[in-house]
Motif scaffolding. Structure first.
Motif, mmCIF file in Angstrom:
data_model
loop_
_atom_site.group_PDB
_atom_site.id
_atom_site.type_symbol
_atom_site.label_atom_id
_atom_site.label_comp_id
_atom_site.label_asym_id
_atom_site.label_seq_id
_atom_site.Cartn_x
_atom_site.Cartn_y
_atom_site.Cartn_z
ATOM 1 N N TYR A 1 57.460 71.862 42.170
ATOM 2 C CA TYR A 1 57.762 70.743 41.111
ATOM 3 C C TYR A 1 57.118 71.236 39.771
ATOM 4 C CZ TYR A 1 59.680 68.460 45.080
ATOM 5 O OH TYR A 1 60.158 68.240 46.410
ATOM 6 N N SER A 2 56.554 72.359 39.454
ATOM 7 C CA SER A 2 55.862 72.739 38.464
ATOM 8 C C SER A 2 56.871 72.777 37.267
ATOM 9 C CB SER A 2 55.247 74.119 38.407
ATOM 10 O OG SER A 2 54.165 73.992 39.466
ATOM 11 N N TYR A 3 58.186 72.967 37.325
ATOM 12 C CA TYR A 3 58.954 73.094 36.456
ATOM 13 C C TYR A 3 59.386 71.768 35.642
ATOM 14 C CZ TYR A 3 62.615 71.106 39.382
ATOM 15 O OH TYR A 3 63.293 69.961 40.023
ATOM 16 N N GLN A 4 59.150 70.461 36.657
ATOM 17 C CA GLN A 4 59.058 69.166 36.016
ATOM 18 C C GLN A 4 57.843 69.010 35.272
ATOM 19 O OE1 GLN A 4 59.595 66.404 39.069
ATOM 20 N NE2 GLN A 4 61.544 67.232 39.882
ATOM 21 N N ASN A 5 56.785 69.352 35.499
ATOM 22 C CA ASN A 5 55.292 69.302 34.766
ATOM 23 C C ASN A 5 55.767 69.947 33.572
ATOM 24 O OD1 ASN A 5 54.430 67.523 36.961
ATOM 25 N ND2 ASN A 5 53.461 69.285 37.762
ATOM 26 N N ASP A 6 56.253 71.186 33.520
ATOM 27 C CA ASP A 6 56.355 72.121 32.319
ATOM 28 C C ASP A 6 57.234 71.488 31.401
ATOM 29 O OD1 ASP A 6 54.653 74.017 33.325
ATOM 30 O OD2 ASP A 6 56.240 75.250 34.098
ATOM 31 N N PHE A 7 58.331 70.595 31.824
ATOM 32 C CA PHE A 7 59.151 69.996 30.892
ATOM 33 C C PHE A 7 58.713 68.757 30.195
ATOM 34 C CE2 PHE A 7 62.711 66.988 30.536
ATOM 35 C CZ PHE A 7 63.553 67.614 29.464
ATOM 36 N N THR A 8 58.077 67.929 30.980
ATOM 37 C CA THR A 8 57.642 66.951 30.474
ATOM 38 C C THR A 8 56.293 67.008 29.539
ATOM 39 O OG1 THR A 8 55.924 66.590 32.293
ATOM 40 C CG2 THR A 8 58.161 65.352 32.496
ATOM 41 N N ALA A 9 55.550 68.176 29.769
ATOM 42 C CA ALA A 9 54.491 68.637 29.025
ATOM 43 C C ALA A 9 55.157 69.468 27.903
ATOM 44 C CB ALA A 9 53.512 69.776 29.488
ATOM 45 N N GLY A 10 56.230 69.221 27.434
ATOM 46 C CA GLY A 10 56.934 70.267 26.179
ATOM 47 C C GLY A 10 56.798 71.647 26.356
ATOM 48 N N ARG A 11 56.860 72.355 27.394
ATOM 49 C CA ARG A 11 56.892 73.789 27.299
ATOM 50 C C ARG A 11 58.498 74.543 27.318
ATOM 51 N NH1 ARG A 11 55.033 76.825 31.475
ATOM 52 N NH2 ARG A 11 55.257 78.362 30.066
ATOM 53 N N CYS A 12 59.349 73.494 27.395
ATOM 54 C CA CYS A 12 60.822 74.069 27.528
ATOM 55 C C CYS A 12 61.651 72.687 27.084
ATOM 56 C CB CYS A 12 61.187 74.576 28.879
ATOM 57 S SG CYS A 12 61.144 73.164 30.272
ATOM 58 N N ALA A 13 62.917 73.268 26.831
ATOM 59 C CA ALA A 13 63.802 72.290 26.281
ATOM 60 C C ALA A 13 64.591 71.697 27.406
ATOM 61 C CB ALA A 13 64.951 72.973 25.172
ATOM 62 N N MET A 14 64.981 72.296 28.321
ATOM 63 C CA MET A 14 65.751 71.853 29.501
ATOM 64 C C MET A 14 65.251 72.289 30.949
ATOM 65 S SD MET A 14 69.625 73.181 28.152
ATOM 66 C CE MET A 14 69.150 74.745 27.288
ATOM 67 N N ILE A 15 65.506 71.603 31.727
ATOM 68 C CA ILE A 15 65.470 71.929 33.433
ATOM 69 C C ILE A 15 66.660 71.613 34.069
ATOM 70 C CG2 ILE A 15 62.990 71.828 33.112
ATOM 71 C CD1 ILE A 15 62.995 69.296 34.783
ATOM 72 N N ILE A 16 66.779 72.184 35.072
ATOM 73 C CA ILE A 16 67.756 71.589 36.114
ATOM 74 C C ILE A 16 66.938 71.088 37.256
ATOM 75 C CG2 ILE A 16 69.558 72.505 37.745
ATOM 76 C CD1 ILE A 16 70.692 74.519 36.228
ATOM 77 N N GLY A 17 67.296 69.746 37.554
ATOM 78 C CA GLY A 17 66.832 69.247 38.377
ATOM 79 C C GLY A 17 67.570 68.397 39.344
ATOM 80 N N THR A 18 67.264 67.270 40.159
ATOM 81 C CA THR A 18 68.144 66.566 40.804
ATOM 82 C C THR A 18 68.043 65.034 40.048
ATOM 83 O OG1 THR A 18 66.583 65.361 42.553
ATOM 84 C CG2 THR A 18 67.675 67.835 42.882
ATOM 85 N N CYS A 19 68.962 64.236 40.361
ATOM 86 C CA CYS A 19 69.101 62.946 40.077
ATOM 87 C C CYS A 19 67.629 61.962 40.481
ATOM 88 C CB CYS A 19 70.026 62.066 40.511
ATOM 89 S SG CYS A 19 70.208 62.050 42.497
ATOM 90 N N VAL A 20 66.825 62.443 41.342
ATOM 91 C CA VAL A 20 65.753 61.901 41.994
ATOM 92 C C VAL A 20 64.627 62.332 41.012
ATOM 93 C CG1 VAL A 20 64.010 61.799 43.772
ATOM 94 C CG2 VAL A 20 66.868 61.890 44.230
ATOM 95 N N SER A 21 64.799 63.537 40.116
ATOM 96 C CA SER A 21 63.566 64.006 39.352
ATOM 97 C C SER A 21 63.201 62.885 38.258
ATOM 98 C CB SER A 21 64.033 65.256 38.855
ATOM 99 O OG SER A 21 64.295 66.403 39.918
ATOM 100 N N ARG A 22 64.357 62.514 37.770
ATOM 101 C CA ARG A 22 64.048 61.477 37.012
ATOM 102 C C ARG A 22 62.956 60.317 37.203
ATOM 103 N NH1 ARG A 22 67.852 59.877 32.727
ATOM 104 N NH2 ARG A 22 67.314 57.970 31.633
ATOM 105 N N PHE A 23 62.839 59.894 38.340
ATOM 106 C CA PHE A 23 61.846 59.076 38.731
ATOM 107 C C PHE A 23 60.642 59.640 38.671
ATOM 108 C CE2 PHE A 23 59.418 57.060 42.144
ATOM 109 C CZ PHE A 23 59.717 55.905 41.834
#
Length: 304
Positions: A259-281
């Motif tokens: 789940y590093s891609y989620q951490n990268d996204f919230t840390a501001g390292r990228c503009a987009m990610i593809i996750g699941t509807c659960v990732s938002r939580f």
């Protein structure tokens, strides 16, 4: 029994160990072992245990005994071992691929045999999404029930889009490449991007999304021959890999924390990610920017 359990939560699969098919529920308390992959201290585990406690309180004639295995891989191993030993739980969470194997081994209760009337079956079909119900049927028999479903979606940073005068997320493969190029930045001028259009896992799920969008299939209708290696699949894989190796708009990784891609996204390292509807939580507490959610960009058709 089906009516009772459906009040608890849309359930998963029932093993033959249940021994209640076609029988009246006894007056004494019925103990049902329920195996799942979540740890008790995880957010999903706490939510599930809360639902189970609520059910047990409302239905004292039943006692759902939840047993968390900590992960899907451990759950699968323990299910197989329990079936071999003849000590399988009454209920368990399981992927469709596992369920198909258990079905072929004749280890599952067929849920449609447990309905008290045709009306009950018709009510169920009205109450559930058709795609979810279809994924639970084999040989036109209801083998399991939808439990938790993770639908792939596109997440994007609304602030970044606004700062770059991008009014909406990409809707097609072509738009995705164009917008990602606009958003990928080399801010320190070292010749390498330090802000990416997207950060992604090198994973099967995203490839299958693009295969479906390109009107490709995994197998033929009989399930006997592979189709993912045909031109539709080759084109989908080329599109996926082009993000990094042709357009340089993505950072890929294939190991470490899944789940590093989620951490990268919230840390501001990228503009987009593809996750699941659960990732938002899991991301919401770390977010420092407005989160955008959209369907994944399409190609020949919309599909995930």
């Amino acid at each position: 029994m089906f009516r009772k359990i459906s009040l608890f939560i849309i359930t998963l699969l029932l093993f033959h160990s249940c021994m209640l098919k076609g029988k009246e529920v006894p007056k004494d308390k019925v103990i049902v072992r329920f195996w799942h992959p979540f740890s008790a201290d995880s957010s999903l585990g706490k939510t599930l245990l809360g639902l189970i406690a609520e059910f047990n309180k409302k239905h004292p004639e039943w006692s759902i005994k939840a047993e968390g295995m900590g992960s899907y891989s451990v759950l699968k191993q323990k299910l197989i071992a329990s079936i071999i030993a003849g000590n399988q739980p009454e209920m368990s969470l399981a992927y469709e691929a596992w369920i198909a194997k258990f079905y072929k081994a004749d280890k599952l209760v067929h849920m449609d045999e447990m309905f008290s009337s045709t009306q009950e079956w018709e009510h169920l079909k009205r109450d559930l999404f058709k795609a979810f119900l279809a994924s639970c049927m084999i040989d036109n028999k209801l083998i399991s029930m939808p439990f938790n479903k993770s639908v792939p979606v596109l997440y994007y940073n609304k602030n970044i889009f606004s700062k770059n005068s991008i009014k909406r997320p990409p809707r097609t493969w072509e738009e995705f490449i164009r917008i990602s190029k606009q958003l990928t930045k080399d801010n320190n001028n070292d010749g390498k991007p330090d802000f990416w259009g997207i950060i992604s896992r090198a994973n099967l799920t995203d490839f299958l999304n693009f295969l479906k969008q390109n009107k490709g299939e995994i197998l033929d209708k009989k399930g006997e021959n592979t189709l993912f290696n045909k031109k539709e699949g080759v084109q989908a894989l080329k599109f996926f890999l082009s993000w990094k190796y042709i357009h340089s708009i993505a950072d890929f990784y294939s190991g470490g924390n899944p789940y590093s891609y989620q951490n990268d996204f919230t840390a501001g390292r990228c503009a987009m990610i593809i996750g699941t509807c659960v990732s938002r939580f899991f991301m919401q507490k770390k977010l420092t920017f407005p989160l955008g959610t959209a369907p994944i960009f399409m190609h020949k058709k919309k599909a995930v």
